[in-house]
Design a protein around this motif. Sequence first.
Motif, PDB file in Angstrom:
ATOM      1  N   VAL A  43      41.529  39.559  24.937  1.00 48.14           N
ATOM      2  CA  VAL A  43      41.249  38.305  24.225  1.00 48.14           C
ATOM      3  C   VAL A  43      39.963  37.685  24.753  1.00 48.14           C
ATOM      4  CG1 VAL A  43      42.049  35.927  23.888  1.00 48.14           C
ATOM      5  CG2 VAL A  43      43.641  37.840  23.612  1.00 48.14           C
ATOM      6  N   THR A  46      36.817  40.507  23.806  1.00 41.34           N
ATOM      7  CA  THR A  46      36.489  40.749  22.396  1.00 41.34           C
ATOM      8  C   THR A  46      35.444  39.764  21.853  1.00 41.34           C
ATOM      9  OG1 THR A  46      38.652  41.740  22.001  1.00 41.34           O
ATOM     10  CG2 THR A  46      37.435  40.981  20.071  1.00 41.34           C
ATOM     11  N   PRO A  47      35.639  38.455  22.010  1.00 44.20           N
ATOM     12  CA  PRO A  47      34.597  37.545  21.501  1.00 44.20           C
ATOM     13  C   PRO A  47      33.266  37.698  22.229  1.00 44.20           C
ATOM     14  CG  PRO A  47      36.270  36.329  22.743  1.00 44.20           C
ATOM     15  CD  PRO A  47      36.794  37.704  22.545  1.00 44.20           C
ATOM     16  N   ILE A  48      33.309  38.136  23.492  1.00 48.23           N
ATOM     17  CA  ILE A  48      32.052  38.363  24.216  1.00 48.23           C
ATOM     18  C   ILE A  48      31.274  39.505  23.565  1.00 48.23           C
ATOM     19  CG2 ILE A  48      31.062  39.163  26.405  1.00 48.23           C
ATOM     20  CD1 ILE A  48      33.290  37.677  27.852  1.00 48.23           C
ATOM     21  N   PHE A  50      31.513  40.466  20.410  1.00 41.98           N
ATOM     22  CA  PHE A  50      31.011  39.978  19.129  1.00 41.98           C
ATOM     23  C   PHE A  50      29.785  39.091  19.321  1.00 41.98           C
ATOM     24  CE2 PHE A  50      35.565  40.247  17.237  1.00 41.98           C
ATOM     25  CZ  PHE A  50      35.425  41.622  17.145  1.00 41.98           C
ATOM     26  N   TRP A  51      29.825  38.260  20.366  1.00 40.54           N
ATOM     27  CA  TRP A  51      28.703  37.362  20.637  1.00 40.54           C
ATOM     28  C   TRP A  51      27.450  38.164  21.002  1.00 40.54           C
ATOM     29  CZ3 TRP A  51      26.292  36.292  25.506  1.00 40.54           C
ATOM     30  CH2 TRP A  51      25.358  35.260  25.465  1.00 40.54           C
ATOM     31  N   HIS A  54      26.233  39.952  17.734  1.00 44.73           N
ATOM     32  CA  HIS A  54      25.802  39.117  16.615  1.00 44.73           C
ATOM     33  C   HIS A  54      24.789  38.047  17.000  1.00 44.73           C
ATOM     34  CE1 HIS A  54      28.811  40.414  13.536  1.00 44.73           C
ATOM     35  NE2 HIS A  54      29.397  40.864  14.626  1.00 44.73           N
TER      36      HIS A  54
END
Length: 332
Positions: A43, A46-48, A50-51, A54
């Motif tokens: 958790v 994953t956003p790291i 994507f960051w 993107h």
Amino acid sequence: MNSFISRTDLEVEKIAAPRYGVVLIDAILSFAERKELLTFLMVLFTPIVFWVEHVLIPNHMGPELYYVLIFGYSLLFNRRIYIFLMAVIFIGLRYYTYSEAFTSHNWSMLAITSALYIGIGVFSLSALKILQEARSTEMKSIYSLLQTIQMRDHYTAQHSRNVAEKSVWIAKELNLYAEFQQNLYVAGLLHDIGKIAIPDAILIKPDSLTVQEYSEIKKHPQLGMDLLQHAPVMRNQTIRDAILYHHERFDGNGYPTGLIGEEIPLSARIMAIADTYDAMTTNRVYQRKRSPEEALRIIKENAGTQFDPKLVTAFTTIMQKKLPEMRNVVSM
């Protein structure tokens, strides 16, 4: 009998997880078993990813970070359909991110990358299941050996459990690492398995043993090694040492090889104390039961001769803490 087996089965599953001896494999299996920690890490990670893909490096075309995500989720999930869906999601995200930059060549690379995502995920999941099944098989082999001891000699089975427990107490008092404690516990459970090859007329003889009979008893460490030579647990040096050398003496007068002092492996030196203490504090056909205090006194008197004095000090410290607790349990 059933009570002993069920409790021991639970202990083996929760305490004595065998290791493969390869740091990377052991770490992967450890992460896979700790679902809450793994979920937290995924958790967070994953956003790291994507960051980075993107925002931080918007023109980055390498799929390496997504490989890490696929591998991590393959440890977290246990079904291939979930890995396939996760791979499709990541493929869609990459397409969305780089759709304006794709050429015909890029499309072919996207297809290859997609195959790699799915392949890595399925391979990782399959490999994890194979390793987990191998570990489960090893657990069952330990359990089967414990049942063999139990059916052959109930005293030896209960004694082995007690020795395993008290050996871990000493290891904890010494702040030895967790894996050593786990292996020591398995060794304690199996340390007397060689006795199943000793005839009943000698093993449970109510009178004093003859010299010849005692020489037969002294063979049980090597007999244990022989019986276990093909068992997966014997890959572990700590377990092998404890089984073979737990009757060595610090002064060199033990058996089977007469090792002296710290030539004796640490696991065996620890187990020698736990083994002797439990033997003295339980009823046996040829020996009266001693009180915990008397047994502890005898062990302290033999520090430097039969036992490692530093380990005796650690054992004395832990038993001074444990004895009041043990009395309370008995009186309840």
